[in-house]
Design a protein around this motif. Structure first.
Motif, short mmCIF file in Angstrom:
data_model
loop_
_atom_site.label_atom_id
_atom_site.label_comp_id
_atom_site.label_asym_id
_atom_site.label_seq_id
_atom_site.Cartn_x
_atom_site.Cartn_y
_atom_site.Cartn_z
N VAL A 1 0.98 -1.08 -0.26
CA VAL A 1 -0.02 0.15 0.07
C VAL A 1 0.84 0.65 -0.03
O VAL A 1 0.42 2.41 -0.63
CB VAL A 1 -1.15 0.03 1.02
N LEU A 2 1.99 1.55 0.67
CA LEU A 2 2.64 2.50 0.91
C LEU A 2 3.89 2.44 -0.24
O LEU A 2 3.93 3.63 -0.92
CB LEU A 2 3.47 2.44 2.15
N ASP A 3 3.90 1.88 -0.93
CA ASP A 3 4.65 1.73 -3.07
C ASP A 3 3.00 2.34 -3.29
O ASP A 3 4.13 3.34 -3.94
CB ASP A 3 4.63 0.61 -3.13
N LEU A 4 2.45 2.28 -3.55
CA LEU A 4 1.43 2.41 -4.61
C LEU A 4 1.50 4.42 -4.09
O LEU A 4 1.05 5.32 -4.81
CB LEU A 4 -0.01 1.69 -4.35
N ILE A 5 0.93 4.11 -2.66
CA ILE A 5 0.30 5.54 -1.89
C ILE A 5 1.49 6.47 -2.73
O ILE A 5 1.64 8.03 -3.30
CB ILE A 5 0.29 5.84 -1.06
N VAL B 1 6.62 9.97 -0.76
CA VAL B 1 6.11 10.96 0.59
C VAL B 1 6.17 10.23 2.59
O VAL B 1 6.96 8.73 2.24
CB VAL B 1 4.46 10.47 1.22
N SER B 2 6.02 10.71 3.91
CA SER B 2 6.86 9.79 5.39
C SER B 2 5.47 8.77 5.33
O SER B 2 4.18 9.18 4.55
CB SER B 2 6.44 10.91 6.14
N VAL B 3 5.78 8.09 6.06
CA VAL B 3 4.77 7.65 6.64
C VAL B 3 3.60 7.54 7.24
O VAL B 3 2.50 7.50 6.19
CB VAL B 3 5.86 6.18 7.35
#
Ligand code: ATP
Ligand code: MG
Lengths: 308, 250
Positions: free
Chosen positions: B97-101, B109-111
């Motif tokens: 999910v983080l990769d896609l965001i 972007v920061s976590v």
């Protein structure tokens, strides 16, 4: 670090994440010579006398220690067969990092065949990480033919992580495992081939004792004209659980052959094989392109994620 | 902001020409929330795909911020400021999910910033940020991640294709809040939502009804909504609930 040149240091970083001499026990092999070796109170590394290779003895109960035995080759035309035997004492819990990096700028083939045997004592746990990497622009090939034999006693557990992402022209990997009651084997293989590379990976896992379990999962990408064969055979000789999975992406003119093999010799053996081969789904590319990536960038992201 | 000029889209279905979008002309000014509704198969998703550049019109032109983008590819349009949340989100083995965001926002972007997008769609960010976007996610989770990803793009024009599909009623209120927030913040941005839900239709500045590939009605919600209520183009929440629980739909 020791007697290593810049290229050898770079290879060491690629295959073992090492910037300097590792902590704990280690043996660094560079162009067929030992470039550094250290034993610890619990882990003894002794060179073999008859053939080239090492005996690595880990005392029972050794915990939270590691052994690094990376190999780097930068001399074109070098061919070697190395026998490393690991004796892991009962109840030990250790990390073993192997790995081989070859840089070949010459016109002769460079080849490293590592034969690794693991004798894993009762209740012992090992994590084994093996990375293969090739570089260099010479016409000589970079060839690696690892043989891994794993003999697991009761209740032992082995996790193996095998990674080969770049630059190895030809690989034939054979992995054999024998598991006693309650032993557990987990294999995660990640492979990417490109150019005219060829990679063959064969597993034969014998689940001999009650409650033994094996989970062998390969994720791979075949690009350009490369060829891969994944041949995984599980033999269930007792009440056991076995699962193999081959999940592959083909691109360009890549070719992949997946050969499932399950043999159940006991009515309580539960064995499963899954295999899927296909190109990157068009909708995945389109989705990432709607997020602003080009088609190539989207491909890279999908592959990097897949092999992570 | 967006203009469609005599746009048609034809496909070859079993050797026969099939016209899915028929000579549509539309102007969507800046800062507007437009809801497109209409019967299943009316051409709504196809229109969205034409706007995003996934399909190319067989006739007509598309303008975005005054430029003719008809020949532009998907990437170019995305970079120019068009975002698109799919009706059926795509799964990826391995991508998190983080990769896609991060891909969506175009920067590292920061976590915590990534988490804020997930929170906006009602997902407990900590549980999802590291999840793979694979088959282990439920349909509703996937749908919300899709919406969060598109929010992270912060695009000038965002198209949501049936964002409410698969989202439970409790979260539905949240979702409406997401759109009204976007609307408050947008001023010079535009949103298109494809939806059958009355409550989403109620947030619209303008409603377009698409039927058989044509604009069957277009206007303010005061003008268009009364004619739609009770038809399949505007499903009231309670009736949707009835049909979900297997109850009788009148
Ligand atoms: N590539 C294609 N080939 C043939 N028919 C197509 C193609 N794409 C869409 N269609 C048809 O075009 C029509 C419109 O499809 P579309 O997905 O745009 O409808 P929709 O309004 O989004 O419907 P829904 O409310 O069910 O989502 C449908 O009848 C569909 O089957
Ligand atoms: Mg649709």
């Amino acid at each position: 670090m020791m007697k290593l040149d810049e290229m050898q240091k770079r290879l060491l970083l690629e295959v073992a994440d090492l910037h300097a001499v590792p902590e704990g026990a280690y043996n660094i092999r560079a162009n067929s010579q030992s470039a550094g070796r250290q034993s610890t109170a619990n882990i003894e590394i002794v060179p073999k006398t008859e053939v080239s290779g090492l005996e690595i003895r880990i005392k029972p109960g050794t915990k939270n220690e590691s052994v690094h035995i990376p190999v780097v080759m930068t001399q074109s035309g070098l061919k070697e067969v190395v026998y490393n035997d690991f004796f892991i004492g009962e109840g030990a819990d250790v990390v073993i990092v192997a790995g081989c990096g070859i840089d070949n700028c010459g016109n002769q083939d460079s080849q490293h065949d590592g034969i690794h045997r693991f004798y894993v004592g009762k209740g012992a746990h090992i994590r084994y990480v093996e990375k293969h990497y090739g570089s260099g622009s010479g016409a000589g090939k970079r060839i690696l033919n690892p043989v891994t034999e794993v003999y697991q006693e009761e209740g032992s557990s082995v996790e193996m992580e095998m990674v080969q992402i770049k630059g190895v022209d030809d690989t034939e990997r054979a992995t054999i495992a024998e598991l006693a009651a309650g032993a557990r084997l987990v294999v995660r293989e990640r492979l990417m081939t490109h150019g005219d590379q060829r990679a063959i990976s064969t597993y034969t896992v014998h689940l001999n004792g009650e409650g033994a379990s094996a989970d062998v999962v390969s994720r791979s990408v075949a690009r350009d004209h490369s060829y891969q064969k994944f041949d995984a055979k599980l033999v269930g000789n007792a009440a056991c659980n076995g699962h193999t999975e081959c999940d592959s992406i083909i691109m360009d003119q890549g070719r992949i052959l997946a050969v499932p093999g399950l043999e159940a010799n006991n009515v309580d053996a539960a064995l499963v094989h899954e295999a899927a081969i296909g190109k990157i789904a068009g909708e995945q590319l389109i989705k990432l392109m709607t997020l602003g990536l080009t088609e190539q960038e989207a491909e890279e992201q999908i592959i990097n994620g897949f092999l992570k | 902001m967006l203009e469609l000029r005599n746009v048609s889209f034809q496909v070859d279905a079993d050797g026969q020409d099939k016209e899915i979008i028929r000579d549509i002309s539309l102007k969507l000014p800046e800062g507007r929330l437009t809801v497109i509704t209409g019967p299943n198969g009316g051409g709504k998703s196809t229109l969205a795909r034409l706007i995003a550049g996934i399909e190319k019109p067989t006739d007509g032109q598309i303008f975005f911020r005054g430029e003719d983008i008809t020949s532009w590819g998907v990437t170019e349009r995305a970079r120019a400021g068009i975002a698109f949340a799919f009706q059926q989100p795509v799964r990826f083995k391995g991508l998190q999910v983080l990769d896609l965001i991060r891909i969506a926002s175009g920067r590292q972007v920061s976590v915590s910033e990534a988490c804020s997008y997930l929170s906006r769609v009602g997902l407990c960010a900590r549980d999802y940020i590291g999840r793979e976007i694979n088959a282990s996610l439920s349909g509703g989770e996937l749908k919300r991640i899709e919406i969060a990803t598109v929010l992270a793009r912060g695009a000038a024009l965002t198209v949501f294709d049936e964002p409410e599909a698969g989202i439970d009623l409790w979260s539905f209120q949240n979702l409406i809040q997401v759109f009204t927030d976007m609307r408050e913040r947008m001023k010079e941005r535009s949103i298109i939502i494809i939806s059958h839900q009355e409550r989403i239709l109620n947030t619209a500045d303008e409603i377009i009804v698409l039927r058989d590939g044509r604009v069957a009605a277009q206007g303010s919600k005061e003008d268009v909504l009364p004619g739609l209520i009770g038809t399949t183009s505007a499903i009231g929440t309670c009736r949707a609930l009835d049909s979900e629980s297997g109850g009788i739909v009148e």
